[in-house]
Motif scaffolding. Sequence first.
Motif, PDB file in Angstrom:
ATOM      1  N   UNK A 118       0.836  -1.191   0.000  1.00  0.00           N
ATOM      2  CA  UNK A 118       0.000   0.000   0.000  1.00  0.00           C
ATOM      3  C   UNK A 118       0.872   1.242   0.000  1.00  0.00           C
ATOM      4  N   UNK A 119       0.469   2.235  -0.737  1.00  0.00           N
ATOM      5  CA  UNK A 119       1.135   3.517  -0.717  1.00  0.00           C
ATOM      6  C   UNK A 119       0.123   4.541  -0.235  1.00  0.00           C
ATOM      7  N   UNK A 120       0.233   4.945   1.028  1.00  0.00           N
ATOM      8  CA  UNK A 120      -0.616   5.990   1.571  1.00  0.00           C
ATOM      9  C   UNK A 120       0.323   7.071   2.055  1.00  0.00           C
ATOM     10  N   UNK A 121       0.625   8.016   1.202  1.00  0.00           N
ATOM     11  CA  UNK A 121       1.686   8.956   1.526  1.00  0.00           C
ATOM     12  C   UNK A 121       1.389  10.324   0.966  1.00  0.00           C
ATOM     13  N   UNK A 122       1.763  11.345   1.716  1.00  0.00           N
ATOM     14  CA  UNK A 122       1.590  12.708   1.240  1.00  0.00           C
ATOM     15  C   UNK A 122       2.691  13.106   0.278  1.00  0.00           C
ATOM     16  N   UNK A 123       3.689  12.223   0.056  1.00  0.00           N
ATOM     17  CA  UNK A 123       4.783  12.538  -0.854  1.00  0.00           C
ATOM     18  C   UNK A 123       4.383  12.414  -2.318  1.00  0.00           C
ATOM     19  N   UNK A 124       3.335  11.663  -2.611  1.00  0.00           N
ATOM     20  CA  UNK A 124       2.865  11.534  -3.993  1.00  0.00           C
ATOM     21  C   UNK A 124       2.160  12.816  -4.419  1.00  0.00           C
ATOM     22  N   UNK A 125       2.539  13.337  -5.577  1.00  0.00           N
ATOM     23  CA  UNK A 125       1.846  14.496  -6.138  1.00  0.00           C
ATOM     24  C   UNK A 125       0.617  14.082  -6.935  1.00  0.00           C
ATOM     25  N   UNK A 126       0.707  12.911  -7.590  1.00  0.00           N
ATOM     26  CA  UNK A 126      -0.378  12.437  -8.455  1.00  0.00           C
ATOM     27  C   UNK A 126      -0.518  10.926  -8.291  1.00  0.00           C
ATOM     28  N   UNK A 127      -1.745  10.436  -8.204  1.00  0.00           N
ATOM     29  CA  UNK A 127      -2.011   9.000  -8.289  1.00  0.00           C
ATOM     30  C   UNK A 127      -3.022   8.788  -9.409  1.00  0.00           C
ATOM     31  N   UNK A 128      -2.959   7.629 -10.024  1.00  0.00           N
ATOM     32  CA  UNK A 128      -3.833   7.371 -11.160  1.00  0.00           C
ATOM     33  C   UNK A 128      -4.303   5.946 -11.226  1.00  0.00           C
ATOM     34  N   UNK A 129      -5.405   5.751 -11.929  1.00  0.00           N
ATOM     35  CA  UNK A 129      -5.970   4.434 -12.200  1.00  0.00           C
ATOM     36  C   UNK A 129      -6.084   4.309 -13.714  1.00  0.00           C
ATOM     37  N   UNK A 130      -5.351   3.354 -14.288  1.00  0.00           N
ATOM     38  CA  UNK A 130      -5.312   3.213 -15.745  1.00  0.00           C
ATOM     39  C   UNK A 130      -6.057   1.964 -16.182  1.00  0.00           C
ATOM     40  N   UNK A 131      -6.896   2.117 -17.190  1.00  0.00           N
ATOM     41  CA  UNK A 131      -7.677   1.021 -17.759  1.00  0.00           C
ATOM     42  C   UNK A 131      -7.148   0.726 -19.162  1.00  0.00           C
ATOM     43  N   UNK A 132      -6.746  -0.516 -19.409  1.00  0.00           N
ATOM     44  CA  UNK A 132      -6.310  -0.900 -20.746  1.00  0.00           C
ATOM     45  C   UNK A 132      -6.850  -2.288 -21.073  1.00  0.00           C
ATOM     46  N   UNK A 133      -7.194  -2.480 -22.331  1.00  0.00           N
ATOM     47  CA  UNK A 133      -7.768  -3.750 -22.761  1.00  0.00           C
ATOM     48  C   UNK A 133      -6.693  -4.824 -22.832  1.00  0.00           C
ATOM     49  N   UNK A 134      -7.068  -6.044 -22.481  1.00  0.00           N
ATOM     50  CA  UNK A 134      -6.169  -7.174 -22.625  1.00  0.00           C
ATOM     51  C   UNK A 134      -6.347  -7.798 -24.002  1.00  0.00           C
ATOM     52  N   UNK A 135      -5.288  -8.376 -24.501  1.00  0.00           N
ATOM     53  CA  UNK A 135      -5.344  -9.021 -25.793  1.00  0.00           C
ATOM     54  C   UNK A 135      -5.546 -10.518 -25.590  1.00  0.00           C
ATOM     55  N   UNK A 136      -6.309 -11.139 -26.502  1.00  0.00           N
ATOM     56  CA  UNK A 136      -6.549 -12.589 -26.484  1.00  0.00           C
ATOM     57  C   UNK A 136      -7.130 -13.063 -25.155  1.00  0.00           C
ATOM     58  N   UNK A 137      -8.094 -12.286 -24.612  1.00  0.00           N
ATOM     59  CA  UNK A 137      -8.746 -12.732 -23.389  1.00  0.00           C
ATOM     60  C   UNK A 137     -10.062 -13.392 -23.728  1.00  0.00           C
ATOM     61  N   UNK A 138     -10.635 -14.080 -22.728  1.00  0.00           N
ATOM     62  CA  UNK A 138     -11.845 -14.859 -22.984  1.00  0.00           C
ATOM     63  C   UNK A 138     -13.111 -14.015 -22.978  1.00  0.00           C
ATOM     64  N   UNK A 139     -13.004 -12.715 -22.607  1.00  0.00           N
ATOM     65  CA  UNK A 139     -14.180 -11.867 -22.513  1.00  0.00           C
ATOM     66  C   UNK A 139     -14.275 -10.979 -23.750  1.00  0.00           C
ATOM     67  N   UNK A 140     -15.250 -11.242 -24.592  1.00  0.00           N
ATOM     68  CA  UNK A 140     -15.439 -10.411 -25.776  1.00  0.00           C
ATOM     69  C   UNK A 140     -15.969  -9.033 -25.427  1.00  0.00           C
ATOM     70  N   UNK A 141     -16.537  -8.885 -24.193  1.00  0.00           N
ATOM     71  CA  UNK A 141     -17.132  -7.608 -23.819  1.00  0.00           C
ATOM     72  C   UNK A 141     -16.105  -6.494 -23.778  1.00  0.00           C
TER      73      UNK A 141
END
Length: 559
Positions: A293-316
């Motif tokens: 876990x990183x719970x720190x005031x030293x971070x200026x920016x935090x992010x959550x990135x979404x990227x598609x997986x290739x050759x996965x079983x979910x067509x959605x």
Amino acid sequence: MAEALEQDALQAIFELLPARTLASAACVCRSWYYGFQAICSRPCLFSALSLRPNLKVAMEEVLEKVLAQPFRPQFGIVFAGQKFKLSNIYDMLKSKLPGGIVVIGCHAIGLIGLDVATNKQKEVMFRQLETRSTISQKNAGLVVTLGCFPGVHVETMALKNSYYEDDVKNFVDQASAGAFHGSSCEAPLSIVLLAKPRSGVEGLLEKLDGAFMGQTIITGGLCIDNSDNCLLSECFTNDEPLTNDFDKPRKLAHTIRDIKSEMKSRVQGISNFFKRQSTTQVGKKPTSRQSSITVTSNDDVVGLMFRRRVNNQYNSSKFLHCQAVASGGLVPVGPVYVVVSVSETKDPVLHEATTGLTCMRENDDRELDGLALFEDLHVQVGDDTSYPCVGVMRHRQHFSQLGQQEVLHIYEVQGADEEYLYVDGKGIKTGDKLRFYCTDVKAARLDNIQKLNQLEKKVKSEACASVLGPLKARRPSEVGALMFSCNGRGEEYFGEANVDSGDFQEMFPNIPLSGMFCLAEIGPPSILPWEITNSSKQLQRQTVVNIFSSVCMLFSRDV
């Protein structure tokens, strides 16, 4: 035929079960497991808001509300009032949610979400922004958003110091590596960024846009920065993404022994669904199932990135889309000016920058000091000069294939004297063009409705572009949305409650919506440069830091 009807009935029953019960039911037999997997193969996003002053009670309320839905949590976003410590929030999430879930969070000036007490959409603004020792019960509140996008890899990112060029480059490289390695698309689907004020996030956004050529939807906001930790980010300790056992593709089982072995492995994974993995011991290297876990005031920016997986079983995942719009609350007033002289001052500790300006009107050689510029503003708007800003036309250098891009940067006016007009921030240069901007409630409400109409059209057009074959378009189904609104908006600004979220609910009824009020909003430009009359695709590809805006990002899928 009978077997199909039985499966449909089982599916209907499973859709009524809460997440914990559904995970337990999946362990009973193979047919039940496949019913569980069918439900969890659909993208979903759920959230809840609690205003309880006790963190434990508030957390229990929101998780009970969210986990009443049939899904498997994959990621989470937390917005909290200053009264609640993010470290305590993480400890509670750690004990309640499954191992491997990725979470980001921050302290917010206000909250947007579905109130568990009234089961209605609500906007709550916190007015007291003092230090933690003076924070009252009124600053207590919590919004938890949990989601699952099958076939989409979700990971956290953190930037320690946004003023160091090397740190920014590493952040952009991390996002680029995550996008191009093992991905079926050229850029991440979307990125949610939470940043401290005075973090210089504008330069980071410009480089992210340049790296992905504007193909990635980036939204977020600037949180409250106080003496306590204000950003939360849970990150994995290795490069290998964490996946549940039943996410991995399986070979076809040809014997009873193979089937039993396979089901035993899957059931074991599901039985540990809501059991948190043990923490890493000191001196031992963490495994792929362990996280830090990183719970720190030293971070200026935090992010959550979404990227598609290739050759996965979910067509959605192939037909999961993301669109964002930003409605503005500012209108231009007065003539266009040209900057004559610039004087920058900067606090070396807080990184607060102030710029002093002198300007002249276009086609006029007379230089105007700060008082003369402020007098021009007073002539245009009278005494109603609340929240005056200046908009400055600037060029972006990082769109290498598209050439230089003009973007409108907004600066808040700090004051004026006989020498300079003072604005917050930096980056203004001699020769830049600028105009004054002021708030307009009617224009803000109209723009909000127009932008939401544009969002609806974008979702439909994106669905029509996703085809399985010639002339086979698909229709969209909204999954959920995130909203980041300026703390200058809300009930006090519009004169009525729940305007931004209410307009969204009218346009997209019954769609889960959560978000926060922030110091500034990250997203597409909320207002266009005055020299451009029509919106262009290149402008929509840009990501900027807006003021007095409401940014809405909507996830949708094709059905």
